[in-house]
Write a protein that holds these residues in place. Structure first.
Motif, short mmCIF file in Angstrom:
data_model
loop_
_atom_site.label_atom_id
_atom_site.label_comp_id
_atom_site.label_asym_id
_atom_site.label_seq_id
_atom_site.Cartn_x
_atom_site.Cartn_y
_atom_site.Cartn_z
N GLY A 147 -11.64 14.31 -6.65
CA GLY A 147 -10.56 15.05 -7.27
C GLY A 147 -9.28 14.23 -7.23
N HIS A 148 -8.16 14.86 -6.90
CA HIS A 148 -6.88 14.14 -6.83
C HIS A 148 -6.54 13.74 -5.40
CE1 HIS A 148 -4.37 17.63 -5.37
NE2 HIS A 148 -5.37 18.31 -5.91
N TYR A 149 -7.59 13.61 -4.56
CA TYR A 149 -7.40 13.23 -3.16
C TYR A 149 -8.04 11.86 -2.88
CZ TYR A 149 -6.28 18.17 -2.60
OH TYR A 149 -5.72 19.41 -2.74
N LEU A 150 -7.38 11.10 -2.01
CA LEU A 150 -7.93 9.86 -1.51
C LEU A 150 -8.19 10.05 -0.02
CD1 LEU A 150 -8.47 6.73 -1.97
CD2 LEU A 150 -6.18 6.40 -1.01
N ALA A 151 -9.49 10.00 0.38
CA ALA A 151 -9.88 10.12 1.78
C ALA A 151 -9.99 8.73 2.38
CB ALA A 151 -11.21 10.87 1.89
N TYR A 152 -9.53 8.55 3.62
CA TYR A 152 -9.60 7.23 4.25
C TYR A 152 -9.88 7.39 5.74
CZ TYR A 152 -5.15 7.60 6.73
OH TYR A 152 -4.15 7.96 7.62
N ASN A 199 -2.60 13.17 -0.93
CA ASN A 199 -2.55 14.12 -2.04
C ASN A 199 -1.82 13.46 -3.21
OD1 ASN A 199 -2.16 16.28 -3.78
ND2 ASN A 199 -1.72 17.73 -2.14
N LEU A 200 -2.58 13.11 -4.29
CA LEU A 200 -2.03 12.45 -5.47
C LEU A 200 -1.99 13.43 -6.64
CD1 LEU A 200 -4.06 9.40 -4.54
CD2 LEU A 200 -1.62 9.14 -5.04
N THR A 201 -1.41 13.00 -7.78
CA THR A 201 -1.17 13.93 -8.89
C THR A 201 -2.45 14.38 -9.56
OG1 THR A 201 -0.82 12.06 -10.39
CG2 THR A 201 1.12 13.00 -9.31
N ASP A 202 -3.38 13.46 -9.82
CA ASP A 202 -4.62 13.81 -10.50
C ASP A 202 -5.69 12.78 -10.16
OD1 ASP A 202 -4.09 11.56 -12.16
OD2 ASP A 202 -2.98 12.83 -13.57
N VAL A 203 -6.88 13.01 -10.71
CA VAL A 203 -8.00 12.14 -10.38
C VAL A 203 -7.80 10.73 -10.90
CG1 VAL A 203 -9.33 12.83 -12.42
CG2 VAL A 203 -10.53 11.98 -10.41
N VAL A 207 0.85 -1.20 0.00
CA VAL A 207 0.00 0.00 0.00
C VAL A 207 0.87 1.24 0.00
CG1 VAL A 207 -1.75 1.29 1.26
CG2 VAL A 207 -1.90 -1.20 1.12
N ALA A 208 1.92 1.26 0.80
CA ALA A 208 2.83 2.40 0.82
C ALA A 208 3.56 2.53 -0.50
CB ALA A 208 3.84 2.23 1.96
N ASP A 209 4.01 1.39 -1.09
CA ASP A 209 4.71 1.44 -2.37
C ASP A 209 3.79 1.97 -3.47
OD1 ASP A 209 6.88 0.39 -1.07
OD2 ASP A 209 6.51 -1.68 -1.73
N LEU A 210 2.53 1.55 -3.46
CA LEU A 210 1.59 2.02 -4.48
C LEU A 210 1.39 3.53 -4.42
CD1 LEU A 210 -0.57 1.33 -6.67
CD2 LEU A 210 -2.21 1.09 -4.79
N LEU A 211 1.29 4.07 -3.23
CA LEU A 211 1.11 5.51 -3.07
C LEU A 211 2.32 6.28 -3.61
CD1 LEU A 211 -0.42 5.50 0.53
CD2 LEU A 211 -1.61 6.11 -1.58
N VAL A 212 3.51 5.79 -3.35
CA VAL A 212 4.72 6.46 -3.84
C VAL A 212 4.80 6.37 -5.35
CG1 VAL A 212 7.24 6.44 -3.80
CG2 VAL A 212 5.96 6.12 -1.69
N GLN A 213 4.54 5.20 -5.92
CA GLN A 213 4.63 5.00 -7.36
C GLN A 213 3.66 5.90 -8.13
OE1 GLN A 213 3.98 0.83 -7.97
NE2 GLN A 213 5.89 0.21 -6.93
N LEU A 214 2.49 6.18 -7.57
CA LEU A 214 1.47 6.98 -8.27
C LEU A 214 1.50 8.45 -7.87
CD1 LEU A 214 -1.52 4.48 -8.35
CD2 LEU A 214 0.17 4.97 -10.11
N GLY A 215 2.61 8.90 -7.29
CA GLY A 215 2.85 10.32 -7.12
C GLY A 215 2.30 10.96 -5.87
N CYS A 216 1.99 10.21 -4.83
CA CYS A 216 1.53 10.82 -3.58
C CYS A 216 2.67 11.62 -2.96
CB CYS A 216 1.06 9.74 -2.62
SG CYS A 216 0.47 10.37 -1.04
#
Length: 350
Positions: free
Chosen positions: A290-295, A240-244, A208-217
């Motif tokens: 938007g370009h945010y993931l809420a959890y 906070n990610l790059t885009d939607v 999960v952490a690796d996925l967030l880094v790879q997709l620009g968080c």
């Protein structure tokens, strides 16, 4: 919204306006006067004898009857009566005219009084329609209240990409004080700690952490809170990610990683009595805007496993993800609202 148990149970999704009488008088001409011709035939006299003599001739002596061709003699009294009789009818008509004039005058007076009464009634009705003696000119319609521009209106901001939404999140923007009230009259959540970090792996582990880094968080803002009933602890926040598009890719991949136990979201301890956030079975939910993931991650404060279908847990997930992070924080950012708050946050920043 997607949510699951950190247990052997399967994950699932859910989201808990003609004229008057006077007009005919005198139209037929003068009335016929005098005797009718059939009762008083006109004598047939020669033209020379038609003018009346200056004096009546003496009465003829008794003698033979006049000849067959002589006209009958008309006594002067009878002729005078015939000429004076027509004079009586015009005199009678003139005597009746004062009565007619009086009738006409009365009709005019009555009509005028009716008009005055009607005008007075119209004036009273107009005054009743205009309270306080004010009036508005015709042809100048008043504008409806909705047509006036609102001074507080602001343009919406595109939050589908960091290119159009460049300002980073702040802890004051996401969690502005020591208490978080979801609705009017409801008991607040206690905000125990807040954190804003540029390292997304601080809030996740494994794949999960690796996925967030790879997709620009590039940022995570989170907080640890206690539920109003004090029976549940939770850690919630925004990545906070790059885009939607990349935020949606994270959302879709998370279920597979969590079900395979290849990583998880980290709970953030906030002192004594919050240890359950690090090791107790939890329930997690997430959502994209938007370009945010809420959890949000929820555990029982006593460390016991969360029961399936626990309505309190479902309510906490809905309050934090749907009502607070989405409808309040991200909606305020999308409408160009202020990103800062006056009340200081209770936690720190990494």
């Amino acid at each position: 919204m997607v949510y699951r148990y950190e247990s052997d149970e399967d994950a699932f999704e859910g989201r808990p306006r003609p004229g008057s009488e006077l007009s005919t008088i005198g139209d037929a001409g003068p009335a016929h006067t005098g005797p009718s011709p059939s009762r008083f035939p006109t004598p047939s006299l020669p033209r020379a004898a038609r003018p009346a003599p200056p004096a009546p001739p003496p009465a003829p002596p008794p003698g033979p009857a006049p000849s067959r061709g002589a006209p009958p003699f008309s006594p002067p009294a009878t002729r005078a009566a015939a000429t004076t009789q027509p004079l009586d009818l015009p005199r009678n008509r003139r005597a009746q005219e004062p009565g007619r004039s009086g009738g006409r005058l009365w009709q005019v007076l009555v009509g005028g009084a009716a008009v005055l009464v009607l005008l007075a009634l119209c004036g009273l009705a107009g005054a009743a329609l205009l309270p306080d003696g004010t009036s508005q000119p015709q042809g100048t319609p008043s504008l409806p209240a909705a047509a006036a521009p609102s001074p507080s209106h602001t343009e919406r901001q595109d939050i589908d990409s960091r290119d159009t939404d460049r300002a980073p999140l702040t802890a004051k923007e996401v969690f502005s004080g020591r208490k978080l009230t979801i609705g009017d009259g409801e008991e607040p959540y206690a905000v125990l700690k807040t954190q804003s970090s540029a390292s997304c792996p601080t809030a996740a582990t494994g794949e999960v952490a690796d996925l967030l880094v790879q997709l620009g968080c590039n940022q995570v803002v989170r907080a640890t809170l206690r539920s109003p009933d004090e029976e549940h602890l939770l850690t919630a926040g925004l990545f906070n990610l790059t885009d939607v598009a990349t935020a949606q890719r994270v959302r879709d991949r998370l279920r597979e990683l969590l079900d395979g136990r290849e990583g998880r979201f980290r709970g953030m301890p906030a002192g004594d009595g919050t240890e359950a956030l690090t090791d107790a079975p939890s329930r997690v939910g997430w959502q994209v805007r938007g370009h945010y993931l809420a959890y949000c991650l929820v555990v029982r404060a006593d460390g016991k496993p969360v029961k399936a279908g626990d309505p309190k847990v479902r309510e906490v997930l809905y309050d934090l993800i749907e009502l607070h992070l989405d409808k309040k924080v991200l909606e305020r950012r999308a409408t160009g609202g202020s990103t800062g708050q006056a009340t200081a946050a209770p936690g720190g920043t990494d």
